[in-house]
Scaffold this active site. Structure first.
Site, short mmCIF file in Angstrom:
data_model
loop_
_atom_site.label_atom_id
_atom_site.label_comp_id
_atom_site.label_asym_id
_atom_site.label_seq_id
_atom_site.Cartn_x
_atom_site.Cartn_y
_atom_site.Cartn_z
N LYS A 50 28.98 -94.38 -21.44
CA LYS A 50 28.77 -95.68 -22.10
C LYS A 50 28.48 -96.74 -21.07
O LYS A 50 29.12 -96.79 -20.01
CB LYS A 50 30.06 -96.02 -22.85
CG LYS A 50 30.02 -97.24 -23.71
CD LYS A 50 29.74 -96.88 -25.16
CE LYS A 50 29.45 -98.07 -26.02
NZ LYS A 50 28.15 -98.70 -25.72
N LYS B 87 25.01 -96.72 -17.01
CA LYS B 87 24.31 -98.01 -16.99
C LYS B 87 22.82 -97.77 -17.01
O LYS B 87 22.33 -96.79 -16.44
CB LYS B 87 24.67 -98.81 -15.72
CG LYS B 87 24.48 -100.29 -15.89
CD LYS B 87 25.62 -100.89 -16.70
CE LYS B 87 25.55 -102.37 -16.84
NZ LYS B 87 26.78 -102.89 -17.46
P1 NAD Z 1 22.86 -112.93 -20.09
O1 NAD Z 1 21.49 -112.52 -19.76
O2 NAD Z 1 23.21 -113.14 -21.51
O3 NAD Z 1 23.27 -114.26 -19.30
C1 NAD Z 1 23.17 -114.44 -17.92
C2 NAD Z 1 22.92 -115.91 -17.66
O4 NAD Z 1 23.01 -116.19 -16.26
C3 NAD Z 1 21.53 -116.36 -18.11
O5 NAD Z 1 21.67 -117.52 -18.92
C4 NAD Z 1 20.80 -116.65 -16.81
O6 NAD Z 1 19.83 -117.67 -16.93
C5 NAD Z 1 21.96 -117.09 -15.92
N1 NAD Z 1 21.68 -116.98 -14.48
C6 NAD Z 1 20.87 -116.12 -13.82
N2 NAD Z 1 20.95 -116.34 -12.48
C7 NAD Z 1 21.81 -117.36 -12.31
C8 NAD Z 1 22.31 -118.05 -11.17
N3 NAD Z 1 21.92 -117.74 -9.93
N4 NAD Z 1 23.21 -119.05 -11.36
C9 NAD Z 1 23.61 -119.39 -12.60
N5 NAD Z 1 23.18 -118.77 -13.72
C10 NAD Z 1 22.30 -117.77 -13.58
O7 NAD Z 1 23.81 -111.81 -19.42
P2 NAD Z 1 25.31 -111.47 -19.83
O8 NAD Z 1 25.28 -110.38 -20.82
O9 NAD Z 1 26.05 -112.72 -20.10
O10 NAD Z 1 25.82 -110.81 -18.45
C11 NAD Z 1 26.31 -111.61 -17.38
C12 NAD Z 1 27.17 -110.74 -16.47
O11 NAD Z 1 28.24 -110.18 -17.22
C13 NAD Z 1 26.45 -109.56 -15.82
O12 NAD Z 1 27.01 -109.33 -14.55
C14 NAD Z 1 26.80 -108.40 -16.73
O13 NAD Z 1 26.72 -107.15 -16.09
C15 NAD Z 1 28.23 -108.76 -17.07
N6 NAD Z 1 28.74 -108.13 -18.30
C16 NAD Z 1 28.12 -108.32 -19.50
C17 NAD Z 1 28.66 -107.74 -20.65
C18 NAD Z 1 28.08 -107.98 -22.03
O14 NAD Z 1 28.71 -107.56 -23.02
N7 NAD Z 1 26.96 -108.64 -22.17
C19 NAD Z 1 29.79 -106.91 -20.56
C20 NAD Z 1 30.40 -106.73 -19.31
C21 NAD Z 1 29.86 -107.36 -18.18
#
Ligand code: NAD
Length: 478
Positions: free
Chosen positions: A77, A113
């Site tokens: 997953k 992933k």
């Molecule tokens: P997302 O695409 O929804 O949001 C990421 C945001 O970060 C975007 O708005 C983008 O514009 C912004 N961004 C990019 N570069 C940036 C920078 N240098 N400074 C500030 N903002 C910046 O992605 P997400 O799903 O929120 O994922 C974010 C993190 O959380 C990732 O590391 C991801 O692996 C982790 N994560 C996500 C989930 C999930 O359920 N979506 C679960 C576990 C971990």
């Protein structure tokens, strides 16, 4: 046109970091080297290149990956990310984190992933759909997706819409599958999703911070009072995880959001920023800058260095490095993103007494609720469908008996609160809260009782031990 041969790149800093965290914790276990090697290595990686038609009819050759880190439990997953930083090393590192994350929160999956090397902000909706459907087809062809094989979810640059296309493509391609919609989680509610999945990771981040801040001795050690109420928070990234973390910290936790960074820069206001209003402003204007009443900050990196109690990096990996770790002023770094702190920065922050809540625990809310969605898709029934009404009738009878005995009638609002049976979202949120709280205290108890250096090492230690024991119980290792 973006083509890059990742074989020519040096091993990524992120994979090195995950590998070092593993080695550090593995040394504390008493498992033999061969078994530890099996727990550490990535079991399979599918690297693909496929053509996708652009809107003008020309062809873009897209580079994409799916890594299944550990088959000790199946399905595997993990999310799918769209980013120009995607490489084979990055997906392997993220898949490994998923294995340990699942083990820490007791979710019975191996880690995986997926990644597509594309800028998610520069592609049209049509191109995006063609790309997702083709990527899914590639995964089906090589048996890298399926309810009992490997189940993707959203990550950076992807969301419910992409998950819906994956489910639809899979169900068209795979015949005689009883549970086709269990091939992916994070789907829209109208397409066999589960309420609460969208906000699950950010809500889990809030629950995790709340739990960590409930321990008076830990907070005293860093000069903070317990609880999130009134604490000053800086958020990096206002996407899915950052927005929901900020929203719940503000609305449920009473925290004051003093700074927010997006990719173009940031904003700050020591009196607090209304997260909902900032999000509307960002969507409306396309930039976080020029939010009424806030000061503009030129670069996202500067926002990380603002004076605050809690810093929540929620964008991408390698954001706090040896270059800026000395200037971080937060007392708590809550890793909502995967790998936001490099190894050397981790050392610097800990030396400076910063309390780090590690990613491998803190952002596990997403996979926890994905697990509930997968179970729901396998059982073809929503949580509470068979029990909610029955609970309501039981509560009503119990209340009538109490009122009769006490000769007192409750107010209508009080009655409703006691009688109403739980909805599906109530099951999801209460189980998520319980998972985050239980898992934190399990890590903290081991940290304290075994005298381990920090929460991250302890979390890795517990995860490695759990995966290793699965292999031992299979009799594969002596
Ligand atoms: P997302 O695409 O929804 O949001 C990421 C945001 O970060 C975007 O708005 C983008 O514009 C912004 N961004 C990019 N570069 C940036 C920078 N240098 N400074 C500030 N903002 C910046 O992605 P997400 O799903 O929120 O994922 C974010 C993190 O959380 C990732 O590391 C991801 O692996 C982790 N994560 C996500 C989930 C999930 O359920 N979506 C679960 C576990 C971990």
């Amino acid at each position: 046109m973006q083509s890059l041969d990742t074989r020519l790149l040096p091993r990524s800093q992120f994979l090195t970091a995950v590998s070092q965290y593993f080695d550090h914790a593995a040394r504390i276990t008493d498992h033999p080297p061969g078994l530890l090697e099996q727990v550490k290595c990535c079991n399979s990686v599918y690297r693909m290149r496929f053509p996708v038609k652009r809107d003008d009819g020309s062809i873009e050759v897209v580079e994409a990956y799916r890594a299944e880190h550990s088959h000790h439990r199946t399905p595997t997953k993990g999310g799918i990310r769209f980013s120009l930083n995607v490489s084979q090393d990055e997906v392997i590192a993220l898949a490994a984190l998923m294995t340990y994350k699942c083990a820490i929160v007791g979710v019975p999956f191996g880690g995986a992933k997926g990644g597509v090397r594309i800028d998610p902000h520069s592609i049209s909706d049509g191109f995006r759909e063609r790309l997702v459907r083709r990527y899914t087809t590639e995964l089906v062809k090589k048996n890298f997706i399926g309810p009992s094989i490997d189940v993707p979810a959203p990550d950076y640059g992807t969301g419910e819409r992409e998950m819906a296309w994956i489910a639809d493509t899979y169900s068209m391609l795979v015949q005689n599958e009883l549970h086709p919609y269990a091939c992916v989680t994070g789907k829209p509610l109208s397409l066999h999703g589960i309420p609460g999945r969208r906000e699950a990771t950010g809500l889990g981040v809030y629950y995790g911070i709340r739990e960590a801040m409930s321990h008076a001795d830990d907070m005293e050690a860093i000069g903070l009072s317990t609880g999130t109420q009134g604490k000053r928070v800086v958020i990096q990234g206002l996407g899915n995880v950052g927005y929901h973390s900020a929203k719940f910290l503000q609305e449920q936790g009473g925290a004051v959001i003093v700074g927010i960074a997006e990719k173009e820069g940031g904003i700050a206001n020591p009196d607090g920023l209304d997260v909902e209003a900032v999000s509307r402003h960002l969507k409306g204007t396309g930039s976080i800058h020029n939010f009424p009443g806030a000061d503009n900050i030129a670069t996202p990196r500067e926002v990380l260095e603002l004076d605050c109690d809690i810093l929540v990096p929620a964008a991408l990996e390698n954001q706090i490095t040896a270059d800026n770790a000395e200037r971080i002023r937060a007392k708590i770094v809550a890793e909502a993103a995967n790998g936001p702190v490099t190894n050397d920065a981790d050392e610097i922050l800990r030396r400076r007494g910063v309390f780090i809540i590690p990613d491998v625990y803190l952002n596990a809310g997403g996979v926890t609720v994905s697990y509930f969605e997968w179970l729901k898709n396998l059982s073809h029934v929503s949580f509470g469908r068979m029990s909610s009404k029955h609970e309501e009738v039981t509560n009503r009878n119990l209340l009538a008996a109490i009122e009769k005995l006490t000769l007192r009638s409750l107010e209508p609002a009080e009655r409703r609160l006691i009688i109403t049976g739980p909805q599906e979202i109530d099951y999801v949120f209460s189980s998520l809260a319980d998972t985050m709280s239980y898992s934190y205290n399990r890590i903290r108890d081991s940290w304290k009782s075994k005298g381990l250096p920090d929460l991250r090492t302890t979390a890795f230690y517990l995860a490695i031990d759990r995966v290793a024991r699965t292999y031992l119980s299979l009799g594969i290792f002596p």
